[in-house]
Scaffold this motif. Structure first.
Motif, short mmCIF file in Angstrom:
data_model
loop_
_atom_site.label_atom_id
_atom_site.label_comp_id
_atom_site.label_asym_id
_atom_site.label_seq_id
_atom_site.Cartn_x
_atom_site.Cartn_y
_atom_site.Cartn_z
N ALA A 155 -27.99 -31.33 -5.36
CA ALA A 155 -28.07 -31.91 -6.70
C ALA A 155 -29.47 -32.44 -6.97
O ALA A 155 -30.04 -33.15 -6.14
CB ALA A 155 -27.05 -33.02 -6.86
N THR A 166 -28.20 -28.09 -10.15
CA THR A 166 -27.93 -27.83 -8.74
C THR A 166 -28.66 -26.57 -8.31
O THR A 166 -28.98 -25.71 -9.14
CB THR A 166 -26.43 -27.69 -8.47
OG1 THR A 166 -25.89 -26.65 -9.31
CG2 THR A 166 -25.68 -28.99 -8.76
N ALA A 236 -16.46 -32.91 -2.68
CA ALA A 236 -17.70 -33.44 -3.26
C ALA A 236 -17.60 -34.94 -3.38
O ALA A 236 -16.58 -35.47 -3.82
CB ALA A 236 -17.95 -32.82 -4.63
N VAL A 238 -19.35 -38.38 -4.90
CA VAL A 238 -20.27 -38.85 -5.94
C VAL A 238 -20.94 -40.14 -5.50
O VAL A 238 -20.27 -41.07 -5.06
CB VAL A 238 -19.52 -39.06 -7.27
CG1 VAL A 238 -20.47 -39.57 -8.34
CG2 VAL A 238 -18.85 -37.78 -7.72
N LEU A 255 -19.17 -37.68 -13.61
CA LEU A 255 -19.39 -36.48 -12.80
C LEU A 255 -20.40 -35.52 -13.43
O LEU A 255 -20.73 -34.51 -12.83
CB LEU A 255 -18.06 -35.74 -12.60
CG LEU A 255 -16.94 -36.56 -11.94
CD1 LEU A 255 -15.67 -35.73 -11.85
CD2 LEU A 255 -17.35 -37.03 -10.56
N ARG A 258 -23.44 -34.02 -11.44
CA ARG A 258 -23.50 -34.59 -10.09
C ARG A 258 -22.63 -33.85 -9.09
O ARG A 258 -22.69 -34.15 -7.91
CB ARG A 258 -23.09 -36.07 -10.13
CG ARG A 258 -24.15 -36.94 -10.79
CD ARG A 258 -23.73 -38.38 -10.89
NE ARG A 258 -24.84 -39.22 -11.29
CZ ARG A 258 -25.23 -39.39 -12.52
NH1 ARG A 258 -24.58 -38.79 -13.50
NH2 ARG A 258 -26.27 -40.16 -12.81
N VAL A 259 -21.80 -32.92 -9.53
CA VAL A 259 -20.94 -32.18 -8.62
C VAL A 259 -21.08 -30.70 -8.92
O VAL A 259 -20.78 -30.25 -10.03
CB VAL A 259 -19.46 -32.61 -8.75
CG1 VAL A 259 -18.59 -31.82 -7.79
CG2 VAL A 259 -19.32 -34.11 -8.48
N VAL A 262 -18.43 -28.11 -10.95
CA VAL A 262 -17.53 -28.87 -11.81
C VAL A 262 -18.13 -28.92 -13.21
O VAL A 262 -19.27 -29.33 -13.39
CB VAL A 262 -17.31 -30.30 -11.28
CG1 VAL A 262 -16.50 -31.12 -12.28
CG2 VAL A 262 -16.59 -30.25 -9.94
N ILE A 278 -12.48 -27.97 -12.69
CA ILE A 278 -12.92 -27.85 -11.30
C ILE A 278 -12.82 -26.40 -10.82
O ILE A 278 -13.67 -25.92 -10.09
CB ILE A 278 -12.09 -28.78 -10.40
CG1 ILE A 278 -12.35 -30.24 -10.78
CG2 ILE A 278 -12.41 -28.55 -8.92
CD1 ILE A 278 -11.53 -31.24 -10.01
N GLN A 314 -14.17 -39.02 -5.02
CA GLN A 314 -14.28 -37.73 -4.35
C GLN A 314 -13.58 -36.65 -5.18
O GLN A 314 -12.58 -36.93 -5.85
CB GLN A 314 -13.65 -37.73 -2.96
CG GLN A 314 -14.44 -38.49 -1.92
CD GLN A 314 -14.24 -39.98 -2.00
OE1 GLN A 314 -15.18 -40.74 -2.17
NE2 GLN A 314 -13.00 -40.43 -1.89
N VAL A 315 -14.09 -35.45 -5.13
CA VAL A 315 -13.48 -34.31 -5.81
C VAL A 315 -13.06 -33.30 -4.75
O VAL A 315 -13.90 -32.78 -4.00
CB VAL A 315 -14.46 -33.66 -6.81
CG1 VAL A 315 -13.78 -32.48 -7.51
CG2 VAL A 315 -14.94 -34.68 -7.83
N LYS A 317 -12.00 -29.75 -4.11
CA LYS A 317 -12.18 -28.57 -4.95
C LYS A 317 -11.42 -27.34 -4.48
O LYS A 317 -11.01 -26.52 -5.28
CB LYS A 317 -13.67 -28.23 -5.04
CG LYS A 317 -14.49 -29.36 -5.68
CD LYS A 317 -15.88 -28.90 -6.07
CE LYS A 317 -16.75 -28.70 -4.84
NZ LYS A 317 -18.13 -28.33 -5.21
#
Length: 727
Positions: A155, A166, A236, A238, A255, A258-259, A262, A278, A314-315, A317
């Motif tokens: 990122a 990214t 992911a 953050v 988000l 930052r991810v 996403v 996502i 947290q994500v 994915k």
């Protein structure tokens, strides 16, 4: 100023008619025959440099530099108001627009006379801060690790902004930044975050160093927690330290940029929950992810969560990381843990921000004369004699004094796109109190958030209170606690996403020759078109409020059964009420009107509860074999109930009679429904790593739902493995 009309009656003599009315009538008559005056008004440019002078001096100066004369009544216009004007070769019309931006004054140009009138309906807004447009430049480069291997998905963010990107599969990136940008923040999971000074560089290659301590960080992944270094799924994380300084209204906005992978989309309406994608888009039902807040799952009401209360985010994915949540994890999972009290002395904290939002880079639309000229040129290019219902059929387009046969809609030069927008204030105030010791921790937070819409007459405000606490009992073998949020929000918005019929689209369609108001001060439009007046449309919607109340939280208990085995029970609730009122008043515009008003009211109640119980066994054998086993069961109940009612033909459009009993009872309708369903699940997960080098994870969940008549049960397995090359 020779032609100012005095307010004293001795100067009126014995005239039967008010001098102002006679002058206005005379000037309107003259304007019918002198269209060149409009061109003069639109094209005359002057230079002014006046500081801390009265409005009267400014008007005198404009008269001395042009052929314009001002007419007004001193009772209506405050000519002693102190102002400053500094412009260079600017059109007189633009100077007057800025001059009266903060005054309840409107003006009308007739011939070379400018009539000033009191206009108390005009919304007074502070003068915007005009900034020179920032220059931008593109920065490119590559992000690698210490050995020169590219890092895909790293990122890159301009510090202090939401502008981010990214890296691609080869570790390359490209980002457009303003000339004022000074620092790039570069981060990648498992590596230390770096801040790189931009200076005059256009190519910046970045080498990130491995951060061993961050790999030992423990994060929540679903019913349990794991070390970063042991993750085998796509998770992911953050960095919230980079988010809390940004003025964001909801969780999803945190988000943005930052991810990797996403997508965050927003309608732009104040307080509107942004859309999170996502795993891309599908055509089956909705694509929203599952949100798990302190162990309580939800898919709605994210606008009522205070972003300042979030401790970690947290994500999950991919299937490996999110399958522990079964069928509900089809679109990914966002896990949120809220802040807890810290051990130590009681601590108070207060933070706030206050700012302004505005539109930028609005397109420059044709004015009334330019539109006619282009229309004529288009016909002449095709060899056709020009003809138009408003501009006539002469050798050149003629702007008439009125657009209708009744002479009630005067011609104008309206900047419709600019008229529907205004600078909007955004503010947030956050108060926190926390305390703790070895046996207990507690935190209380209170937040007020208010966001005006850059689209006029829209807004969103929210009040959120949170109480989190936990207590250790029986020699620290039992921990109990709760996380509770109570929130209220109020909003007024209008749809801007529909392809046709929304106010932004109508503002682009409405020609500039159409005025905002007719001679009676009512909203009007363009006689040859059925397009509604965009400003009138959002003004008529300004009292259609939506109110939300949300109670969200959980009670939990964790018991240390034996040295390596823990039992945890968690009971959570999500209670939400929603009420909206929509009143459509009567109005009359050219080719667009509503003869009968109507009122509709919607009431919704949503109540969900979830009860989960888990056993978690963690053991290390021979300092090599690390095992974590989780088993659990979960029961979920959802109830959704709504009622709608509507009625027509209320006696007036007044706000205080907008109740269902005030309308024609013969037109009253109502409907409602209640939807209930339950979910029961068994699940288990095994994490194993050998010597912190070889990693293996297996997950299995079985869901049973009351939504289906047959085949109610489904099984959701997942396997993943990893090899830590660094070891």
């Amino acid at each position: 100023m020779k032609n100012l009309i005095k307010s004293r009656s001795t100067l009126l003599f014995a005239l039967k008619f008010d001098l102002k009315m006679k002058l206005t009538t005379f000037l309107l008559f003259i304007a019918l025959f002198n269209v060149q005056a409009n061109n003069y008004a639109q094209n005359t440019k002057i230079t002014l440099d006046l500081e801390n002078v009265t409005l009267e001096i400014v008007l005198n100066e404009i008269e001395s530099l042009t052929e314009f004369k001002f007419l007004f009544n001193r009772k209506d216009i405050d000519v002693n108001k102190i102002i400053s004007v500094k412009v260079k070769k600017e059109k007189v019309k633009n100077i007057l627009d800025d001059l009266f931006l903060t005054m309840p004054v409107s003006y009308e140009v007739l011939d070379k006379q400018i009539i000033l009138k009191s206009d108390n309906r005009k919304k007074i807004i502070p003068l915007p801060v005009i900034k020179e447009k920032e220059q931008q430049k593109e920065i490119t480069g590559t992000v690698t690790d210490n050995d020169g291997f590219p890092l895909p998905g790293a990122a890159i963010l301009v510090k202090g902004t939401d502008n981010g990107t990214t890296t691609d599969f080869d570790g390359k990136y490209s980002i457009t930044v303003s000339e004022n940008a000074t620092i790039l923040v570069v981060s990648f999971m498992g590596f230390g975050t770096q801040e790189i000074e931009i200076n005059d560089q256009n190519v910046i290659n970045i080498k990130l160093l491995s951060e061993t301590s961050s790999l030992d960080e423990v994060i929540v992944t679903g019913y349990t927690s794991e070390r970063k270094s042991d993750l085998t799924g796509a998770v992911a994380i953050v960095n919230l330290d980079e988010v809390v300084t940004q003025p964001v209204a909801d969780v999803n906005s945190m988000l943005q940029g930052r991810v990797a992978g996403v997508n965050v989309m927003s309608s732009g309406s104040p307080g509107d929950v942004t859309t999170l994608r996502i795993r891309g888009f599908s055509t089956i039902r909705n694509n929203d992810p599952l949100y798990v807040i302190d162990g309580v799952p939800t898919t709605t009401g994210l606008s009522l969560i205070n972003p300042n209360d979030i401790e970690s985010l947290q994500v999950l994915k991919d299937a490996s990381s999110s399958s522990i949540y079964g069928s509900r994890a089809a679109n990914g999972v966002v896990i949120i843990t809220t802040k807890k009290g810290k051990a130590g002395e009681p601590k108070f904290s207060f933070d706030m921000y206050l700012g302004s939002q505005n539109v930028s880079n609005l397109p420059s639309m044709l004015d009334a004369q330019e539109y006619g000229d282009v229309y004529w040129q288009a016909y002449q290019n095709d060899g056709i004699t020009p003809s138009h219902a408003i501009y006539g059929n002469g050798v050149s387009p003629i702007i008439p004094a009125f657009l209708d046969a009744e002479n009630t809609i005067p011609s104008a030069n309206t900047k419709w796109v600019e008229e529907i927008f205004n600078p909007a204030l955004i503010q947030s105030y956050n108060l926190n109190f926390s305390q703790g010791n070895e046996k207990s921790h507690s935190l209380f937070s209170l937040n007020y958030f208010d966001q005006e819409g850059i689209l006029k007459y829209t807004n969103f405000n929210r009040i959120t209170a949170r109480l989190n606490s936990d207590y250790k009992l029986f020699d620290d073998k039992v921990t109990v606690g709760e996380n509770l949020t109570v929130a209220f929000s109020n909003s007024v918005g209008t749809s801007t996403n529909s392809l046709l019929g929304n106010v932004v689209y109508d503002a682009f369609r409405m020609p500039s020759i159409a005025p905002i108001y007719d001679i009676n001060g009512e909203f009007t439009g363009y006689p040859p078109s059925d397009v509604q007046n965009p400003l009138g449309n959002i003004y008529r919607n300004k009292d259609n409020e939506r109110n939300n109340v949300k109670i969200f939280g959980n009670l939990f208990a964790e018991i240390q059964l034996i040295e390596d085995l823990k039992f945890k029970t968690n009971f959570g609730v999500n209670y939400t009420t929603f009420k909206s009122e929509n009143f459509n008043p009567t109005y009359v515009e050219p080719n667009a009107h509503r003869a009968i008003n109507d009122l509709s009211i919607v009431n919704e109640i949503k109540f969900d509860w979830v009860w989960s119980n888990t056993l978690n066994y963690t053991k290390t054998f021979n300092d090599k074999h690390n095992l974590n086993v989780l088993v659990g069961l979960e029961s979920i109940s959802n109830v959704f109930e709504y009622t709608t009612a509507s009625i027509q033909d209320l006696p007036t459009n007044e706000l205080n009679i907008r109740v269902l009993n005030a309308g024609d009872q013969g037109t009253q309708t109502n409907t409602g429904d209640k939807i209930e369903f339950t979910l029961f699940s068994y699940f288990g997960k095994i994490n194993y790593n050998y010597d912190n080098k070889y990693l293996f994870s297996a997950t299995l969940r079985r869901d049973g739902t009351s939504k289906l008549l047959d085949n109610r049960w489904g099984t959701f397995p997942a396997l993943s493995a990893g090899w830590r090359i660094s070891e």
